[in-house]
Design a protein around this motif. Sequence first.
Motif, PDB file in Angstrom:
ATOM      1  N   PRO A 127       0.828  -1.331   0.020  1.00 54.50           N
ATOM      2  CA  PRO A 127       0.079   0.045   0.115  1.00 54.50           C
ATOM      3  C   PRO A 127       0.644   1.266   0.241  1.00 54.50           C
ATOM      4  N   TYR A 128       2.011   1.189   0.372  1.00 53.46           N
ATOM      5  CA  TYR A 128       2.742   2.248   0.649  1.00 53.46           C
ATOM      6  C   TYR A 128       3.845   2.682  -0.586  1.00 53.46           C
ATOM      7  N   LEU A 161      11.650   1.560  -3.739  1.00 52.58           N
ATOM      8  CA  LEU A 161      10.336   1.661  -3.502  1.00 52.58           C
ATOM      9  C   LEU A 161       9.405   2.959  -3.479  1.00 52.58           C
ATOM     10  N   LYS A 162      10.560   3.911  -3.116  1.00 56.95           N
ATOM     11  CA  LYS A 162      10.158   5.249  -2.829  1.00 56.95           C
ATOM     12  C   LYS A 162       9.040   5.466  -1.982  1.00 56.95           C
ATOM     13  N   ILE A 163       9.252   4.877  -0.903  1.00 59.69           N
ATOM     14  CA  ILE A 163       8.393   4.941   0.372  1.00 59.69           C
ATOM     15  C   ILE A 163       8.986   6.009   1.125  1.00 59.69           C
ATOM     16  N   ASN A 164       7.904   6.929   1.821  1.00 57.26           N
ATOM     17  CA  ASN A 164       8.447   8.113   2.415  1.00 57.26           C
ATOM     18  C   ASN A 164       8.784   7.795   3.701  1.00 57.26           C
ATOM     19  N   VAL A 199       4.546  -4.393  10.374  1.00 54.95           N
ATOM     20  CA  VAL A 199       5.057  -5.762  10.499  1.00 54.95           C
ATOM     21  C   VAL A 199       5.374  -5.997  11.839  1.00 54.95           C
ATOM     22  N   GLU A 200       5.206  -5.003  12.907  1.00 55.96           N
ATOM     23  CA  GLU A 200       4.961  -5.766  14.217  1.00 55.96           C
ATOM     24  C   GLU A 200       3.744  -6.236  14.547  1.00 55.96           C
ATOM     25  N   LEU A 227       7.450   4.735   5.986  1.00 50.77           N
ATOM     26  CA  LEU A 227       8.243   3.800   6.431  1.00 50.77           C
ATOM     27  C   LEU A 227       7.999   3.383   8.220  1.00 50.77           C
ATOM     28  N   VAL A 228       7.447   4.337   8.830  1.00 55.06           N
ATOM     29  CA  VAL A 228       6.987   4.129  10.172  1.00 55.06           C
ATOM     30  C   VAL A 228       5.750   3.162   9.939  1.00 55.06           C
TER      31      VAL A 228
END
Length: 83
Positions: free
Chosen positions: A16-17, A37-40, A51-52, A44-45
């Motif tokens: 999605p990011y 991937l150009k995720i800002n 992931v957690e 990223l947070v």
Amino acid sequence: MKKEDLIAKLKAIVEPYVQDEEAFENLSEDTTFVGDLKINSANLVDVILDVEDAFDIRIENEEMEQMLSVKAAMAIVTSKIAS
């Protein structure tokens, strides 16, 4: 967890990011979240929080700073699951 399964799960989390679809299609261990991937940084947070949740783990601040690539994310998740 097998390497391929881990990559597939991470791929679903970051999808999605992603801002670069071509890089996403070719996602591998060497893919970086920001560069490829150009995720800002704000997203990223979100990736780290997802992931957690997905792996039911807690990622510490020092580990978050290192989690810039698929390979780094795999290493952190694998070590957390093992402990």
